[in-house]
Design a protein around this motif. Structure first.
Motif, short mmCIF file in Angstrom:
data_model
loop_
_atom_site.label_atom_id
_atom_site.label_comp_id
_atom_site.label_asym_id
_atom_site.label_seq_id
_atom_site.Cartn_x
_atom_site.Cartn_y
_atom_site.Cartn_z
N ARG A 88 -25.91 -32.17 -18.46
CA ARG A 88 -25.74 -30.98 -19.30
C ARG A 88 -26.09 -29.70 -18.54
O ARG A 88 -26.94 -29.70 -17.67
CB ARG A 88 -26.64 -31.05 -20.54
CG ARG A 88 -26.01 -31.78 -21.67
CD ARG A 88 -26.87 -31.77 -22.92
NE ARG A 88 -26.35 -32.79 -23.81
CZ ARG A 88 -25.33 -32.60 -24.65
NH1 ARG A 88 -24.78 -31.41 -24.76
NH2 ARG A 88 -24.89 -33.60 -25.39
N CYS A 89 -25.45 -28.63 -18.94
CA CYS A 89 -25.73 -27.31 -18.41
C CYS A 89 -27.06 -26.82 -18.98
O CYS A 89 -27.23 -26.77 -20.20
CB CYS A 89 -24.59 -26.38 -18.83
SG CYS A 89 -24.78 -24.67 -18.31
N THR A 90 -28.00 -26.46 -18.10
CA THR A 90 -29.30 -26.00 -18.59
C THR A 90 -29.18 -24.59 -19.18
O THR A 90 -30.05 -24.16 -19.93
CB THR A 90 -30.35 -25.99 -17.46
OG1 THR A 90 -29.85 -25.21 -16.37
CG2 THR A 90 -30.63 -27.40 -16.97
N ALA A 91 -28.11 -23.90 -18.86
CA ALA A 91 -27.94 -22.53 -19.37
C ALA A 91 -27.35 -22.51 -20.78
O ALA A 91 -27.72 -21.68 -21.60
CB ALA A 91 -27.06 -21.73 -18.43
N CYS A 92 -26.39 -23.42 -21.07
CA CYS A 92 -25.69 -23.31 -22.36
C CYS A 92 -25.60 -24.61 -23.15
O CYS A 92 -25.04 -24.63 -24.24
CB CYS A 92 -24.29 -22.73 -22.15
SG CYS A 92 -23.04 -23.94 -21.69
N ASN A 93 -26.09 -25.73 -22.60
CA ASN A 93 -26.06 -27.03 -23.29
C ASN A 93 -24.69 -27.71 -23.21
O ASN A 93 -24.50 -28.79 -23.75
CB ASN A 93 -26.49 -26.88 -24.77
CG ASN A 93 -26.83 -28.22 -25.41
OD1 ASN A 93 -27.47 -29.07 -24.80
ND2 ASN A 93 -26.40 -28.43 -26.65
N GLN A 151 -19.69 -28.76 -12.61
CA GLN A 151 -19.41 -27.50 -13.28
C GLN A 151 -19.49 -27.71 -14.78
O GLN A 151 -19.08 -28.74 -15.31
CB GLN A 151 -18.01 -27.02 -12.90
CG GLN A 151 -17.72 -25.61 -13.40
CD GLN A 151 -16.41 -25.06 -12.86
OE1 GLN A 151 -15.49 -25.83 -12.55
NE2 GLN A 151 -16.32 -23.75 -12.74
N CYS A 152 -20.04 -26.70 -15.47
CA CYS A 152 -20.15 -26.77 -16.92
C CYS A 152 -18.76 -26.61 -17.55
O CYS A 152 -18.04 -25.66 -17.24
CB CYS A 152 -21.09 -25.69 -17.43
SG CYS A 152 -21.17 -25.62 -19.23
N ARG A 153 -18.41 -27.54 -18.45
CA ARG A 153 -17.11 -27.48 -19.11
C ARG A 153 -17.03 -26.28 -20.05
O ARG A 153 -15.94 -25.84 -20.42
CB ARG A 153 -16.89 -28.74 -19.97
CG ARG A 153 -16.74 -30.02 -19.17
CD ARG A 153 -16.70 -31.22 -20.12
NE ARG A 153 -16.71 -32.48 -19.39
CZ ARG A 153 -15.61 -33.08 -18.92
NH1 ARG A 153 -14.43 -32.54 -19.14
NH2 ARG A 153 -15.70 -34.20 -18.26
N GLN A 154 -18.19 -25.78 -20.46
CA GLN A 154 -18.21 -24.72 -21.46
C GLN A 154 -18.27 -23.32 -20.85
O GLN A 154 -17.45 -22.46 -21.16
CB GLN A 154 -19.41 -24.92 -22.39
CG GLN A 154 -19.19 -24.46 -23.81
CD GLN A 154 -20.16 -25.18 -24.76
OE1 GLN A 154 -20.13 -26.40 -24.91
NE2 GLN A 154 -21.04 -24.41 -25.37
N CYS A 155 -19.27 -23.10 -19.96
CA CYS A 155 -19.45 -21.74 -19.44
C CYS A 155 -19.00 -21.60 -17.99
O CYS A 155 -19.00 -20.50 -17.44
CB CYS A 155 -20.91 -21.29 -19.58
SG CYS A 155 -22.06 -22.04 -18.41
N GLY A 156 -18.64 -22.73 -17.34
CA GLY A 156 -18.09 -22.66 -16.00
C GLY A 156 -19.12 -22.59 -14.88
O GLY A 156 -18.77 -22.55 -13.70
ZN LIG Z 1 -22.81 -23.95 -19.38
#
Ligand SMILES: [Zn+2]
Length: 243
Positions: A178-183, A211-216
């Protein structure tokens, strides 16, 4: 209140919520004859999210029980690990728990977090709408009826907070997903896909990226990796997957 008098004894795990004078054993409490036991316990300072069984004269009763004169009540702490029925286990953290939020995400635990103070009613509504367990050190917030579920975070230290949550809810751990910045969830990425986020040194030194699928946002085993690795290793060692 000068209605029926009962005696109430709190589990040692709940002592931090009650005044010193109620920590040594059963103490008398004057009730009003109509309030529920849940309300009485809450009015003595203990969030119901932290209460396990309510035992009256040896018999377990629901929080809706209205105490009668002479009853002896034992208030137990919530059992660990705590089951949260009805939805996949996921959390919502208040504005004060940013470090804990990032660590839970690092371990792959679904963790929503508000980095600005949106207020108790909005937090409680989000907990209900998304069926997330509200984690907070704010007793007033944990008292809100709209909450899907809630839990008090006992420590102010992130290391102990993480241990507390993992011990209490035993979430499935999936580190580095998971992305620690946006989950958001991470996917593997090529160097070319994340090139615009890399400095020259990083570009040359690393080959494995996500790479985060949500925020990139791009991830690689960079400068802070050893510290993060240590957090992950400690969590996996102390809380191995259950059977
Ligand atoms: Zn993210």
């Amino acid at each position: 209140m000068n209605g029926p008098e009962i005696r109430v004894e709190f589990d040692p795990g709940l002592h931090l919520f009650v005044p010193q004078t109620r920590r040594a054993g059963a103490t008398p409490v004057a009730t009003d004859g109509v309030s529920t036991l849940g309300h009485v316990v809450e009015s003595l300072g203990v969030p119901l999210t932290e209460v396990g069984a309510l035992v009256v004269d040896g018999r377990e009763v629901p929080p809706a029980h209205v105490p009668a004169a002479g009853e002896s009540v034992a208030v137990r702490a919530v059992e660990r690990p705590q089951e949260v029925p009805g939805a996949p286990l996921r959390f919502l953290l208040d504005v004060h728990l940013g470090t804990l939020a990032r660590r839970l995400r690092l371990l792959g635990v679904d963790t929503a977090y508000e980095s600005t103070d949106i207020g108790d009613p909005a937090l409680a509504a989000r907990s209900a709408a998304e069926q997330r367990v509200m984690l907070s050190r704010d007793r007033g917030l944990l008292r809100r009826r709209e909450l899907w579920a809630g839990a008090f975070v006992y420590s102010t230290r992130p290391d102990d907070q993480l241990r507390d949550v993992l011990d209490r809810f035993a979430p499935e751990l999936r580190p580095w997903t998971r992305c620690t910045a946006c989950n958001g969830l991470l996917r593997q990425a090529t160097k070319e896909e994340v090139a615009d986020q890399l400095k020259g040194g990083t570009q040359r030194s690393y080959d494995v990226f996500a790479q985060c699928r949500q925020c990139g946002r791009a991830y690689w085993k960079g400068a802070h990796h050893e510290q993060l690795e240590a957090i992950v290793e400690r969590a996996l060692t102390e809380f191995p997957a259950r059977g």
